[in-house]
Motif scaffolding. Structure first.
Motif, PDB file in Angstrom:
ATOM      1  N   PHE A 162       0.828  -1.208   0.000  1.00 29.21           N
ATOM      2  CA  PHE A 162       0.000   0.000   0.000  1.00 29.21           C
ATOM      3  C   PHE A 162       0.857   1.251   0.000  1.00 29.21           C
ATOM      4  O   PHE A 162       0.487   2.259  -0.560  1.00 29.21           O
TER       5      PHE A 162
ATOM      6  N   ARG B 101       6.035  -2.634   4.979  1.00 26.49           N
ATOM      7  CA  ARG B 101       5.875  -4.070   4.807  1.00 26.49           C
ATOM      8  C   ARG B 101       4.656  -4.312   3.916  1.00 26.49           C
ATOM      9  O   ARG B 101       3.598  -3.741   4.150  1.00 26.49           O
TER      10      ARG B 101
ATOM     11  N   ALA C 139       1.268  -5.674   2.375  1.00 23.27           N
ATOM     12  CA  ALA C 139       0.096  -6.289   3.019  1.00 23.27           C
ATOM     13  C   ALA C 139       0.005  -7.761   2.644  1.00 23.27           C
ATOM     14  O   ALA C 139      -0.404  -8.599   3.438  1.00 23.27           O
TER      15      ALA C 139
ATOM     16  N   SER D 134      -6.169 -10.836  12.422  1.00 24.00           N
ATOM     17  CA  SER D 134      -6.622  -9.589  11.818  1.00 24.00           C
ATOM     18  C   SER D 134      -5.444  -8.828  11.213  1.00 24.00           C
ATOM     19  O   SER D 134      -4.382  -8.748  11.807  1.00 24.00           O
TER      20      SER D 134
ATOM     21  N   THR E 296      -7.208  -8.532   1.523  1.00 18.28           N
ATOM     22  CA  THR E 296      -6.455  -7.973   0.406  1.00 18.28           C
ATOM     23  C   THR E 296      -6.202  -9.045  -0.657  1.00 18.28           C
ATOM     24  O   THR E 296      -6.370  -8.793  -1.849  1.00 18.28           O
TER      25      THR E 296
HETATM   26  N1  LIG Z   1      -6.614   0.691   1.599  1.00 21.48           N
HETATM   27  C1  LIG Z   1      -5.568   0.425   2.389  1.00 21.48           C
HETATM   28  N2  LIG Z   1      -4.568   1.336   2.539  1.00 21.48           N
HETATM   29  C2  LIG Z   1      -3.497   1.061   3.306  1.00 21.48           C
HETATM   30  N3  LIG Z   1      -3.329  -0.071   3.980  1.00 21.48           N
HETATM   31  C3  LIG Z   1      -4.278  -1.002   3.888  1.00 21.48           C
HETATM   32  C4  LIG Z   1      -5.453  -0.812   3.089  1.00 21.48           C
HETATM   33  N4  LIG Z   1      -6.221  -1.917   3.177  1.00 21.48           N
HETATM   34  C5  LIG Z   1      -5.574  -2.747   4.008  1.00 21.48           C
HETATM   35  N5  LIG Z   1      -4.407  -2.221   4.420  1.00 21.48           N
HETATM   36  C6  LIG Z   1      -3.419  -2.866   5.294  1.00 21.48           C
HETATM   37  O1  LIG Z   1      -3.130  -4.122   4.748  1.00 21.48           O
HETATM   38  C7  LIG Z   1      -3.028  -5.109   5.752  1.00 21.48           C
HETATM   39  C8  LIG Z   1      -3.930  -6.263   5.432  1.00 21.48           C
HETATM   40  O2  LIG Z   1      -5.261  -5.843   5.449  1.00 21.48           O
HETATM   41  P1  LIG Z   1      -6.463  -6.838   5.199  1.00 21.48           P
HETATM   42  O3  LIG Z   1      -7.707  -6.028   5.134  1.00 21.48           O
HETATM   43  O4  LIG Z   1      -6.166  -7.692   4.035  1.00 21.48           O
HETATM   44  O5  LIG Z   1      -6.463  -7.688   6.534  1.00 21.48           O
HETATM   45  P2  LIG Z   1      -7.389  -8.923   6.919  1.00 21.48           P
HETATM   46  O6  LIG Z   1      -6.505 -10.117   7.000  1.00 21.48           O
HETATM   47  O7  LIG Z   1      -8.550  -9.004   6.013  1.00 21.48           O
HETATM   48  O8  LIG Z   1      -7.850  -8.532   8.381  1.00 21.48           O
HETATM   49  P3  LIG Z   1      -9.278  -8.711   9.067  1.00 21.48           P
HETATM   50  O9  LIG Z   1      -9.361 -10.101   9.568  1.00 21.48           O
HETATM   51  O10 LIG Z   1      -9.234  -7.725  10.189  1.00 21.48           O
HETATM   52  O11 LIG Z   1     -10.327  -8.380   8.049  1.00 21.48           O
HETATM   53  C9  LIG Z   1      -3.387  -4.421   7.061  1.00 21.48           C
HETATM   54  O12 LIG Z   1      -2.175  -4.205   7.770  1.00 21.48           O
HETATM   55  C10 LIG Z   1      -3.996  -3.126   6.655  1.00 21.48           C
HETATM   56  O13 LIG Z   1      -3.642  -2.112   7.544  1.00 21.48           O
END
Ligand SMILES: Nc1ncnc2c1ncn2[C@@H]1O[C@H](COP(=O)(O)OP(=O)(O)OP(=O)(O)O)[C@@H](O)[C@H]1O
Ligand SMILES: [Mg+2]
Lengths: 370, 303
Positions: free
Chosen positions: A13, A18, A20, A40, A46
């Protein structure tokens, strides 16, 4: 029907941060139900959104049926998504919600109504077709969201925690419904959840992600019985596995107490100085209350600190007695599952027989030894 | 109301401080009589400030000429007379002005709402190079007062030979920076998943706008339409510069004209004209405000 392939897929991002999702390699077979789990923020959503085409890919390739779709728009991928929030169109009835995509794709009117009727029958939504989302219960909305995905008969279903907004009971029944539906339709499905019961019960295979990196992919049993590292071991299973760090190795055996010595698998492991030992909560049985036979191998004397009775089973949070100096449990207490008929009290002492064959041993870095 | 009685805000009250009412009382009954009186006085003051001038306009339009100036003030016209209203029509070409107002307001509203919706949609949902630059321009143009551009606009429009034409009045007024800004922000506040769901459901931009975005945006859109109608109906400076007579000038210009023809001290017909000018807007407001309901996204997303 299609296979899905992630090739070194990365999503950053912000440059310098690091990623995502970090060089994700994944292969989902035609008709397979793959569950993606992880804590989480580990990049589950993503990854799924990159497959759906809602999130651009920084590097790497996404293939559906062997065709590179990395640069394709979401609408051209023939992928359907079920959102955590359902994301129904509030101004349309359930039927219109389901028909919307078909209309946009230029499907004939007659075809649309048969397909919507079929989906409604499968999901028991027939009586709700003329109702708007605002006048439906959470479970009904969830089914409309499912219906919107299945009427399209897409190559791949993407589901992002579709059950997390339902109450516990409904979640259990819907869980089974979704799994059955997927079997019947045979559509390749990628299902994101952080609920590990869903991961264990629904998927053909489970992929565990951590900080954007794939840790392990395999059948639920494989992940449970042969986790590749302490993270997977700790993530799969509830209550989670008891991990004891810095256990000294003597003569190829990890020495927990005088009475509990676990054979360390592998030459590298036997040569190691200290290892991490993992014992599942159901990996031990009670021998007898009070002081047992400290001389026996595979026995672990413990003192009960807290008892949780769930009705069908009892969990005892215990402190091991005579744990070897230097080694520490990762959690405050070790937890063991006991027979509900057993009368254990806080403060009482027990001796547990540990099933050594089920004990997992990891090296100091956390990778499994075998 | 809370400003008048800050000591009475429930969140500022700790458990050990004495409360002026029994703790068992329902929250709305807790406020002391004093603060309630204060609150009503405040409301009354606001109503007076807003409503008194309107009432004054209304009664003046119904009074006979000498009665308007009597001291002490009479609050009820005695006798009632409708003569001022008939004099509005004879003093100026009222219907001509009304027609012009309707034409100008309708065209401007349609143009501004269309442009506002389309540009806001593009700025909110479409990815194209220079998007933030465009947005910056829109916001920047919001900060320039109209009066600043009047002279250059006048020179340009006069050069085009557009004086005394509807085009000359309408085109320079048809900018939509405010609408673009308002609607874009509203569009961005819509649940992102629904837009994504529509994207996955293969909805093209127009379908997305019509079937997904606008149905969730009616209250904001109607508010914008109302604001636009009122603003354009009340346009004065620019039409005054552009239009020399009743062939293109709208009502506000006509009212000023009326004051000239009726004589500077004859307020009766002017007030009657003002009432007649306000009426259509009032009706439109009453019709539209019923549609400004909340909760259009209910049931769309949970959580
Ligand atoms: N639009 C964005 N801009 C910047 N960072 C993002 C964005 N979307 C997600 N991230 C970052 O990417 C990482 C992964 O996010 P993601 O939404 O895929 O997590 P997740 O595994 O689905 O978590 P959860 O179980 O809480 O839904 C996180 O650290 C988040 O902060
Ligand atoms: Mg997520």
């Amino acid at each position: 029907m299609a296979s899905v392939t992630f090739q070194e897929v990365t999503r950053s991002f912000a440059p310098g941060e690091r990623p995502a999702v970090d060089r994700l390699d994944l292969e989902v077979q035609d008709g397979e139900f793959l569950v993606v789990v992880g804590p989480s923020g580990c990049g589950k959503s993503t990854s799924l959104r990159m497959l759906a085409g809602l999130e651009p890919v920084t590097s790497g390739r996404v293939l559906i049926d062997g065709v590179d779709v990395t640069g394709r728009r979401a609408r051209d991928r023939d992928v359907a998504m079920v959102f955590q929030s359902y994301a129904l169109y509030p101004n349309m009835t359930a039927g219109e919600n389901m028909a919307f995509a078909l209309k946009n794709l230029g499907v004939s009117k007659a075809d649309i109504s048969t397909r919507v009727a079929e989906a409604a029958r499968v999901l028991q939504l027939e009586d709700l077709l003329d109702r708007k989302p605002a006048k439906m219960s959470g479970g009904q909305r969830q089914r409309v969201a499912m219906g919107r995905a299945i009427v399209r008969d897409p190559k791949v279903f993407c589901m992002d925690e579709p059950l997390s907004n339902l109450d516990a009971k409904l979640r259990v029944s819907t869980r089974a419904e979704i799994a059955n539906l997927q079997k019947r339709l045979g559509t390749t499905t990628v299902y994101v959840t952080h609920d590990q019961t869903e991961a264990m019960t629904m998927g053909d295979r489970v992929a565990v992600l951590r900080a954007g990196q794939l840790q392990q992919i395999g059948s639920p049993t494989e992940l449970y019985e042969r986790p590749v590292n302490t993270f997977v071991a700790g993530f799969i299973g509830s209550p989670s596995i008891n991990l004891i760090d810095s256990v000294p190795v003597r003569d190829g055996r990890a020495v927990l107490t005088d009475s509990l010595q676990i054979p360390v698998p592998g030459a590298a492991g036997r040569a190691a100085d200290r290892v991490t030992v993992g014992i599942r909560p159901e990996g031990a049985d009670v021998v007898g209350a009070g002081a047992g036979n400290p001389g026996d191998a595979g026995r672990l004397p413990v003192r009960v600190a807290r008892v949780e009775r769930l009705g069908s089973e009892t969990f005892a949070f215990v402190d091991p007695v005579g744990l070897v100096a230097g080694s520490t449990g990762r959690a405050d207490h070790l937890v063991f599952r006991l027979d509900k008929r057993l009368d254990v009290r806080e403060g009482s002492e027990l001796v547990l027989t540990v099933h050594s064959a089920e004990v997992l041993v990891f090296d100091a870095a956390g990778s499994a030894l075998s | 109301m809370t400003a008048l009685a800050p000591q009475d805000r429930p969140e500022s009250r700790t458990s050990d401080s004495p409360s002026p009412a029994p703790p068992s009382a329902a929250p709305h009954e807790r406020s002391s009589p004093l603060s309630r009186v204060g609150g009503y006085l405040g409301l009354l003051l606001v109503i007076l400030v807003v409503a008194l001038p309107l009432y004054w306009i209304l009664i003046s339009s119904l009074k006979e000429r000498p009665d308007i100036y009597t001291v002490p003030v009479t609050w009820v016209p005695d006798p009632f007379t409708a003569a001022n209203y008939s004099r509005v029509g004879t003093g100026v070409a009222f219907t001509d002005y009304l027609r012009n107002s309707i034409i100008i307001t309708t065209v401007l509203t349609v143009v501004e709402v269309t442009l506002g919706v389309l540009s806001a949609f593009a700025l909110a949902f479409l990815r194209f190079p220079g998007r933030s630059l465009v947005l910056l321009f829109v916001i920047a143009s919001l900060m320039v007062p109209n009066q600043v551009t009047v002279i250059s606009n006048y020179a340009l429009v006069a050069q085009l030979g557009w004086r005394n034409t509807f085009a000359g009045i309408i085109v320079p007024l048809a900018g939509v920076a405010f609408g673009t800004f308002l609607l874009r922000n509203h569009f961005l506040s819509l649940p992102k998943e629904i837009i994504e769901a529509a994207e996955m459901d293969a909805a093209g931009p127009l379908k997305m706008l019509w079937r997904v975005v606008l149905p969730m945006s009616w209250p904001t859109l109607i508010a914008f339409v109302l604001i636009t109608i009122v603003t354009e109906w009340n346009q004065y400076l620019w039409p005054l510069l552009m239009a020399d007579d009743s062939s293109t000038a709208p009502l506000p210009v006509g009212l000023a004209q009326l004051q000239d023809t009726a004589g500077l001290t004859n307020w009766g017909p002017v007030m009657a004209g003002t009432v007649l000018t306000m009426l259509p807007i009032l009706v439109i407001f009453l019709l539209l405000q019923r549609h400004m309901i909340k909760g259009l996204t209910a049931g769309a997303v949970k959580g």
